[in-house]
Design a protein around this motif. Structure first.
Motif, mmCIF file in Angstrom:
data_model
loop_
_atom_site.group_PDB
_atom_site.id
_atom_site.type_symbol
_atom_site.label_atom_id
_atom_site.label_comp_id
_atom_site.label_asym_id
_atom_site.label_seq_id
_atom_site.Cartn_x
_atom_site.Cartn_y
_atom_site.Cartn_z
ATOM 1 N N SER A 1 2.234 1.894 -3.339
ATOM 2 C CA SER A 1 1.188 2.111 -4.351
ATOM 3 C C SER A 1 0.400 3.388 -4.111
ATOM 4 O O SER A 1 -0.696 3.550 -4.655
ATOM 5 N N VAL A 2 0.933 4.321 -3.308
ATOM 6 C CA VAL A 2 0.156 5.516 -2.961
ATOM 7 C C VAL A 2 -0.245 6.313 -4.203
ATOM 8 O O VAL A 2 -1.365 6.825 -4.283
ATOM 9 N N HIS A 3 0.669 6.438 -5.161
ATOM 10 C CA HIS A 3 0.311 7.194 -6.367
ATOM 11 C C HIS A 3 -0.799 6.488 -7.132
ATOM 12 O O HIS A 3 -1.751 7.140 -7.609
ATOM 13 N N LEU A 4 -0.701 5.168 -7.259
ATOM 14 C CA LEU A 4 -1.728 4.403 -7.960
ATOM 15 C C LEU A 4 -3.065 4.504 -7.241
ATOM 16 O O LEU A 4 -4.117 4.678 -7.878
ATOM 17 N N ILE A 5 -3.051 4.413 -5.918
ATOM 18 C CA ILE A 5 -4.294 4.486 -5.147
ATOM 19 C C ILE A 5 -4.926 5.864 -5.273
ATOM 20 O O ILE A 5 -6.144 5.990 -5.484
ATOM 21 N N GLU B 1 5.724 9.083 2.993
ATOM 22 C CA GLU B 1 5.163 7.886 2.377
ATOM 23 C C GLU B 1 6.155 6.733 2.348
ATOM 24 O O GLU B 1 6.744 6.392 3.383
ATOM 25 N N TYR B 2 6.345 6.089 1.185
ATOM 26 C CA TYR B 2 7.151 4.862 1.178
ATOM 27 C C TYR B 2 8.617 5.122 1.484
ATOM 28 O O TYR B 2 9.291 4.264 2.067
ATOM 29 N N GLY B 3 9.127 6.300 1.129
ATOM 30 C CA GLY B 3 10.510 6.604 1.474
ATOM 31 C C GLY B 3 10.701 6.652 2.978
ATOM 32 O O GLY B 3 11.661 6.098 3.527
ATOM 33 N N TRP B 4 9.784 7.330 3.669
ATOM 34 C CA TRP B 4 9.837 7.401 5.128
ATOM 35 C C TRP B 4 9.635 6.024 5.752
ATOM 36 O O TRP B 4 10.292 5.660 6.736
ATOM 37 N N MET B 5 8.741 5.230 5.182
ATOM 38 C CA MET B 5 8.476 3.891 5.713
ATOM 39 C C MET B 5 9.713 3.011 5.618
ATOM 40 O O MET B 5 10.068 2.310 6.575
ATOM 41 N N GLN C 1 2.313 11.431 8.711
ATOM 42 C CA GLN C 1 3.654 10.949 9.023
ATOM 43 C C GLN C 1 3.610 9.853 10.089
ATOM 44 O O GLN C 1 4.297 8.834 9.981
ATOM 45 N N LEU C 2 2.805 10.056 11.106
ATOM 46 C CA LEU C 2 2.689 9.063 12.171
ATOM 47 C C LEU C 2 2.077 7.765 11.664
ATOM 48 O O LEU C 2 2.411 6.684 12.153
ATOM 49 N N THR C 3 1.184 7.870 10.690
ATOM 50 C CA THR C 3 0.570 6.671 10.119
ATOM 51 C C THR C 3 1.611 5.770 9.480
ATOM 52 O O THR C 3 1.673 4.558 9.771
ATOM 53 N N PHE C 4 2.448 6.327 8.632
ATOM 54 C CA PHE C 4 3.485 5.524 7.985
ATOM 55 C C PHE C 4 4.546 5.087 8.993
ATOM 56 O O PHE C 4 5.127 4.004 8.850
ATOM 57 N N SER C 5 4.794 5.911 10.021
ATOM 58 C CA SER C 5 5.739 5.521 11.058
ATOM 59 C C SER C 5 5.236 4.290 11.806
ATOM 60 O O SER C 5 6.000 3.350 12.067
ATOM 61 N N PHE C 6 3.967 4.295 12.164
ATOM 62 C CA PHE C 6 3.393 3.171 12.902
ATOM 63 C C PHE C 6 3.407 1.897 12.062
ATOM 64 O O PHE C 6 3.745 0.810 12.565
ATOM 65 N N LEU C 7 3.045 2.003 10.791
ATOM 66 C CA LEU C 7 3.061 0.820 9.930
ATOM 67 C C LEU C 7 4.482 0.282 9.757
ATOM 68 O O LEU C 7 4.702 -0.935 9.749
ATOM 69 N N ALA C 8 5.451 1.189 9.629
ATOM 70 C CA ALA C 8 6.846 0.751 9.515
ATOM 71 C C ALA C 8 7.308 0.065 10.798
ATOM 72 O O ALA C 8 8.003 -0.961 10.753
ATOM 73 N N LEU C 9 6.936 0.629 11.953
ATOM 74 C CA LEU C 9 7.285 0.005 13.229
ATOM 75 C C LEU C 9 6.648 -1.374 13.364
ATOM 76 O O LEU C 9 7.277 -2.309 13.870
ATOM 77 N N TYR C 10 5.421 -1.485 12.910
ATOM 78 C CA TYR C 10 4.748 -2.789 12.972
ATOM 79 C C TYR C 10 5.497 -3.824 12.142
ATOM 80 O O TYR C 10 5.770 -4.936 12.624
ATOM 81 N N VAL C 11 5.829 -3.467 10.919
ATOM 82 C CA VAL C 11 6.545 -4.406 10.050
ATOM 83 C C VAL C 11 7.890 -4.796 10.667
ATOM 84 O O VAL C 11 8.263 -5.978 10.692
ATOM 85 N N ALA C 12 8.622 -3.814 11.182
ATOM 86 C CA ALA C 12 9.935 -4.089 11.763
ATOM 87 C C ALA C 12 9.840 -4.926 13.028
ATOM 88 O O ALA C 12 10.763 -5.691 13.342
ATOM 89 N N LEU C 13 8.739 -4.804 13.740
ATOM 90 C CA LEU C 13 8.595 -5.505 15.008
ATOM 91 C C LEU C 13 8.154 -6.954 14.829
ATOM 92 O O LEU C 13 8.632 -7.845 15.542
ATOM 93 N N SER D 1 0.828 -1.209 0.000
ATOM 94 C CA SER D 1 0.000 0.000 0.000
ATOM 95 C C SER D 1 0.859 1.253 0.000
ATOM 96 O O SER D 1 0.549 2.241 -0.681
ATOM 97 N N ALA D 2 1.947 1.233 0.779
ATOM 98 C CA ALA D 2 2.837 2.394 0.817
ATOM 99 C C ALA D 2 3.462 2.654 -0.543
ATOM 100 O O ALA D 2 3.550 3.800 -1.000
#
Length: 426
Positions: free
Chosen positions: A25-29, A389-393, A97-109, A22-23
Motif C-alpha cells: 500500500s506504499v502508493h496509497l499511503i 518496496e513490495y517487489g524487494w520484500m 532498502q534495509l527497512t523492507f529487508s528487515f520486514l521481509a526477514l521477519y515475515v519469513a522467519l 503496508s508494503a
C-alpha cells in the motif's frame, strides 16, 4: 506481560500481515499521508518486529535464515555511499532498502510458507477489492478521475485501470502475483471454495482491465513455467534431471529466438511504444554508466528527481518515472559491474533453489516462491520492481524461504550424536 504479548504467535501473525499490507500500500499511503506517514508506519513496524524477534528468540530456528548473497548485496549497496555523487540520497536509499529487508526477514522467519501465502492472499483480496471499488466509483458513478491516486476513470471504456497502485503496469503486476497466490490457495484448499472463486475472478478481471502489455506477456511466461513445474513434479525422480536439462535447452533456444523476432512480438502484444520509450531511457543511462562502469554512481533505489543526474532523466518522453525501468540496467547504473555480478548471482541462486523445491517437494505450496520469483524477474526486465518496496520484500521473502530449506548451513543446526561412555565399575 510485554514479552508474552510480543512473543505470541497471534501477534506475529497480525504483524506479518500488516507488514505485507503496508508494503503493498506504499502508493496509497504516500498519496494520502505523504512520506512522513509512510516513514512513521514503517518505523513502527520495524520497532514492533524487533521487539517480537527478541521475545521469540528462543523459539525460532536461526540457522541459515540469512542468505549470504543477500548480505553481500546489501553490503555493497551500503559501501557505495562512500563514492556516491548524492550521498544524502544514498544514505536514505540504503536505510529504506534495509527497512523492507528487515520486514521481509521477519515475515519469513516467524511464518511458515503456507501462512505467508495466506497472509498475502488476505491482503491482496482487500487491496484488489478496494481498487475495483474505486475504479467503479471513478469510472461509472462519478465519471471523473481520482487525481491524487492517479486513477484515470477508464472503466467505462474497458481500461486501462490503475487501482490504488499508481499505474496500469503496477496494477497488472500485483494482480498477477495475486492470481498465482489465489491459485495456490485453491490447490491447497486453505480458503473456502466460494472465496477462492471470487478471488481468482477478481485478479483476472483486474489483470485484463489493466491492459498492461508487460503483465499480460509475463502472465504467458508464468503459465508456461507452471506447466513445466507440474510436469517435473509428476515425472519419475530418475527422469527429472534429464527433463530439467531439456527444458533449460528449450529455454535458451526460445530466448535467443525471441530476441531476433522481438519487433514482431512487440507489435503483436501492442508494446512497441512502451519498448521505444524504455529504449530511450536505457540509451541515456548507457552514456552515464560509462563514467563509473566498475563501481557505479551509488545506490539510491528509487530515483530522486531533485538531484543530479536523475532530474535530467525524470521526464524522458514527457513521463515521470522513478527507476530505469529495467532492474538489471538500474543495478548496473547504481552499483556498477561489481554490483551487477552480485545481483545476478543472488537472483540466480534464489531462482535455482526455489525451482528445485517446487519440482521436488510433495506439497504444491512450494510452487509459490518459484512462480513469484519468475513474475518478479521477468517483470523486472521492463520495470525495476524487484529492487524496491513490495517487489524487494517479496523477493527477500521467497529467497529466504528457499535458502532456509536448502542452505548448507542447515547442517550446523544438527546436534552431534551423543556417545555414552561406559561407566566405571566399582
Amino acid at each position: 506481560m510485554i514479552a508474552a504479548i510480543f512473543g505470541s504467535p497471534r501477534f506475529s501473525a497480525v504483524l506479518a500481515t500488516t507488514a505485507i499490507g503496508s508494503a503493498l500500500s506504499v502508493h496509497l499511503i504516500k498519496a494520502t499521508m505523504g512520506w512522513a506517514g509512510l516513514v512513521g508506519i514503517l518505523s513502527t513496524l520495524v520497532l514492533f518486529a524487533a521487539v517480537s524477534l527478541v521475545a521469540r528468540r528462543k523459539d525460532l530456528d536461526w540457522h541459515g535464515v540469512l542468505p549470504l548473497s543477500l548480505v553481500v548485496f546489501l553490503g555493497w549497496c551500503a559501501i557505495t555511499i562512500v563514492w556516491s555523487r548524492y550521498q544524502p540520497s544514498s544514505i536514505t536509499g540504503v536505510i529504506y532498502q534495509l527497512t523492507f529487508s528487515f520486514l521481509a526477514l521477519y515475515v519469513a522467519l516467524v511464518r511458515d510458507l503456507i501462512q505467508i501465502v495466506r497472509a498475502v492472499g488476505d491482503v491482496m483480496r482487500v487491496l484488489l477489492t478496494a481498487s475495483l471499488a474505486l475504479e467503479i466509483l471513478s469510472g461509472l458513478l462519478l465519471d471523473v478521475p481520482i487525481v491524487f491516486l492517479r486513477i484515470q476513470g477508464n472503466l467505462d471504456e474497458g481500461g486501462p485501470l490503475q487501482g490504488i497502485f499508481g499505474s496500469r503496469n503496477m496494477l497488472g503486476f500485483i494482480a498477477l502475483i495475486a492470481l498465482v497466490t489465489f491459485l495456490v490457495e485453491r490447490n491447497t484448499r486453505s480458503v473456502p471454495r466460494g472465496l477462492s472463486r471470487y478471488s481468482i475472478v477478481l485478479a483476472v478481471v483486474l489483470l485484463l482491465g489493466s491492459r498492461s502489455p508487460i503483465s499480460l506477456g509475463v502472465a504467458g511466461i508464468v503459465l508456461v513455467a507452471a506447466v513445466a513445474v507440474l510436469a517435473l513434479r509428476r515425472a519419475r525422480p530418475e527422469l527429472r534431471r534429464s527433463l530439467q536439462i531439456g527444458m533449460l535447452v528449450i529455454l535458451v533456444i526460445g530466448t535467443v529466438s525471441a530476441y531476433f523476432v522481438r519487433t514482431r512480438i512487440l507489435a503483436i502484444v501492442g508494446a512497441r511504444s512502451e519498448f521505444t520509450y524504455r529504449l530511450e531511457i536505457w540509451n541515456q543511462l548507457s552514456s552515464l554508466i560509462d563514467y563509473n562502469q566498475l563501481e557505479g554512481w551509488g545506490w539510491v533505489g528509487l530515483w530522486r528527481p531533485n538531484v543530479s543526474p536523475f532530474f535530467a532523466l525524470d521526464f524522458v518522453g514527457n513521463r515521470q518515472h522513478t527507476s530505469g525501468l529495467n532492474a538489471f540496467i538500474d543495478v548496473y547504473f547504481q552499483l556498477g559491474l561489481i554490483g551487477l555480478a552480485i545481483f545476478v548471482g543472488m537472483v540466480g541462486l534464489a531462482l535455482v533453489r526455489s525451482w528445485i523445491l517446487a519440482t521436488s517437494k510433495k506439497s504444491v505450496i512450494y510452487m509459490w516462491p518459484a512462480l513469484i520469483l519468475i513474475v518478479l524477474l521477468v517483470t523486472s526486465t521492463a520495470e525495476s520492481v524487484i529492487l524496491v518496496e513490495y517487489g524487494w520484500m517479496f523477493f527477500v521473502m521467497c529467497m529466504v524461504k528457499a535458502a532456509h530449506s536448502l542452505s548448507w548451513r542447515q547442517g550446523l543446526a544438527l546436534k552431534p550424536p551423543t556417545v555414552e561412555l561406559p561407566r566405571a565399575r566399582g
